[in-house]
Scaffold this motif. Structure first.
Motif, short mmCIF file in Angstrom:
data_model
loop_
_atom_site.label_atom_id
_atom_site.label_comp_id
_atom_site.label_asym_id
_atom_site.label_seq_id
_atom_site.Cartn_x
_atom_site.Cartn_y
_atom_site.Cartn_z
N GLY B 28 15.50 12.67 11.87
CA GLY B 28 14.68 12.85 13.20
C GLY B 28 13.02 13.06 13.06
N ALA B 29 12.63 13.13 12.00
CA ALA B 29 11.32 13.50 11.71
C ALA B 29 10.34 12.24 12.13
N ASN B 30 9.45 12.62 12.78
CA ASN B 30 8.30 11.49 13.19
C ASN B 30 7.41 11.24 11.66
N GLU B 31 7.17 12.21 11.04
CA GLU B 31 6.30 12.14 9.97
C GLU B 31 6.82 12.95 8.68
N VAL B 32 6.66 12.53 7.62
CA VAL B 32 6.95 12.99 6.51
C VAL B 32 5.59 13.33 5.48
N VAL B 33 5.55 14.35 5.15
CA VAL B 33 4.48 14.46 3.94
C VAL B 33 4.84 14.71 2.87
N ILE B 34 4.40 13.85 1.87
CA ILE B 34 4.68 13.97 0.43
C ILE B 34 3.69 14.41 -0.33
N LYS B 35 3.96 15.77 -0.98
CA LYS B 35 3.09 16.46 -1.88
C LYS B 35 3.04 16.64 -3.12
N ALA B 36 2.13 16.51 -3.81
CA ALA B 36 2.41 16.77 -5.43
C ALA B 36 0.96 17.35 -5.93
N ARG B 37 1.16 18.00 -7.36
CA ARG B 37 0.00 18.18 -8.00
C ARG B 37 0.05 17.99 -9.38
N GLY B 38 -1.21 17.89 -10.08
CA GLY B 38 -1.26 17.45 -11.34
C GLY B 38 -0.46 16.33 -11.78
N LYS B 39 0.21 16.12 -12.86
CA LYS B 39 0.67 14.65 -13.35
C LYS B 39 1.61 14.40 -12.50
N ALA B 40 2.14 15.05 -11.45
CA ALA B 40 3.23 14.58 -10.69
C ALA B 40 2.72 13.59 -9.40
N ILE B 41 1.33 13.85 -9.40
CA ILE B 41 0.60 12.89 -8.27
C ILE B 41 0.84 11.34 -8.60
N SER B 42 1.13 10.97 -9.66
CA SER B 42 1.43 9.52 -10.05
C SER B 42 2.91 9.26 -9.00
N ARG B 43 3.84 10.02 -9.52
CA ARG B 43 5.09 10.11 -8.97
C ARG B 43 5.23 10.09 -7.41
N ALA B 44 4.29 11.06 -6.81
CA ALA B 44 4.17 11.19 -5.29
C ALA B 44 3.83 9.70 -4.80
N VAL B 45 2.71 8.90 -5.45
CA VAL B 45 2.46 7.78 -5.03
C VAL B 45 3.75 6.61 -5.42
N ASP B 46 4.31 6.87 -6.34
CA ASP B 46 5.60 5.90 -6.56
C ASP B 46 6.58 6.33 -5.39
N THR B 47 6.74 7.31 -4.95
CA THR B 47 7.76 7.86 -3.96
C THR B 47 7.22 7.36 -2.63
N ALA B 48 6.26 7.20 -2.27
CA ALA B 48 5.55 6.75 -1.00
C ALA B 48 5.92 5.18 -1.07
N GLU B 49 5.69 4.50 -2.41
CA GLU B 49 5.50 2.92 -2.19
C GLU B 49 6.96 2.62 -2.15
N VAL B 50 8.03 3.29 -2.83
CA VAL B 50 9.23 2.87 -2.92
C VAL B 50 9.85 3.19 -1.72
N SER B 51 9.54 4.22 -0.88
CA SER B 51 10.26 4.56 0.16
C SER B 51 9.84 3.37 1.07
N ARG B 52 8.53 3.07 1.41
CA ARG B 52 8.12 1.99 2.26
C ARG B 52 8.57 0.65 1.77
N ASN B 53 8.44 0.18 0.63
CA ASN B 53 8.72 -1.23 0.16
C ASN B 53 10.30 -1.34 0.22
N ARG B 54 11.33 -0.41 0.24
CA ARG B 54 12.48 -0.52 -0.01
C ARG B 54 13.39 -0.02 1.02
#
Lengths: 89, 89
Positions: B28-54
């Motif tokens: 039921g969330a209206n918004e989800v915030v994906i957070k990361a730091r350091g080297k995990a930043i690339s994976r956060a972008v992957d997470t957002a993109e895969v979530s949205r595209n698939r």
């Protein structure tokens, strides 16, 4: 000043890219776009942050875009994430 | 639905975080915030993109923020970059 003030971030140390960004602004750029894909995305964020915090304190982040690109290698296609960070006034 | 729909991205496979994002929206969330730091930043972008595209084709990126955090370990302080990606309607 050129229209395409793009710094592509790859696998070199962050400071290389920071200096490239600073140089673009010194050459008269109004905006510099920092681009990276895949694992270099973290380094692109580092580049923007170090540039802004240490060298270009008067510049702001004018936009951040993320997306997906298709990479086609010899026998298969795969998706890779990309980021574009726009630094400017 | 809670107010804090945050998914922290670390070193696990991207799909773990994608499923966490999908689950938040299913709860039921209206918004989800994906957070990361350091080297995990690339994976956060992957997470957002895969979530949205698939999985969440109706969701949009409502904002992307980058910043710097001070990490204090035993004997010294260092800076680490962070990213926050907001997915929503």
């Amino acid at each position: 000043m050129t229209d395409n003030n793009v710094v592509y971030v790859g696998n070199k140390p962050v400071m290389n890219y920071v200096l490239a960004v600073v140089k673009e602004f010194n050459n008269g750029a109004n905006e510099v776009v920092i681009k990276a894909r895949g694992k270099a995305i973290s380094r692109a964020v580092d580049t923007a942050e170090v540039s802004r915090n240490r060298f270009l304190m008067d510049k702001k982040i004018n936009g951040i875009t993320i997306g997906t690109e298709k990479m086609v290698s010899e026998d298969r296609a795969s998706n890779v994430s990309i980021i574009e960070i726009v630094l400017g006034k």
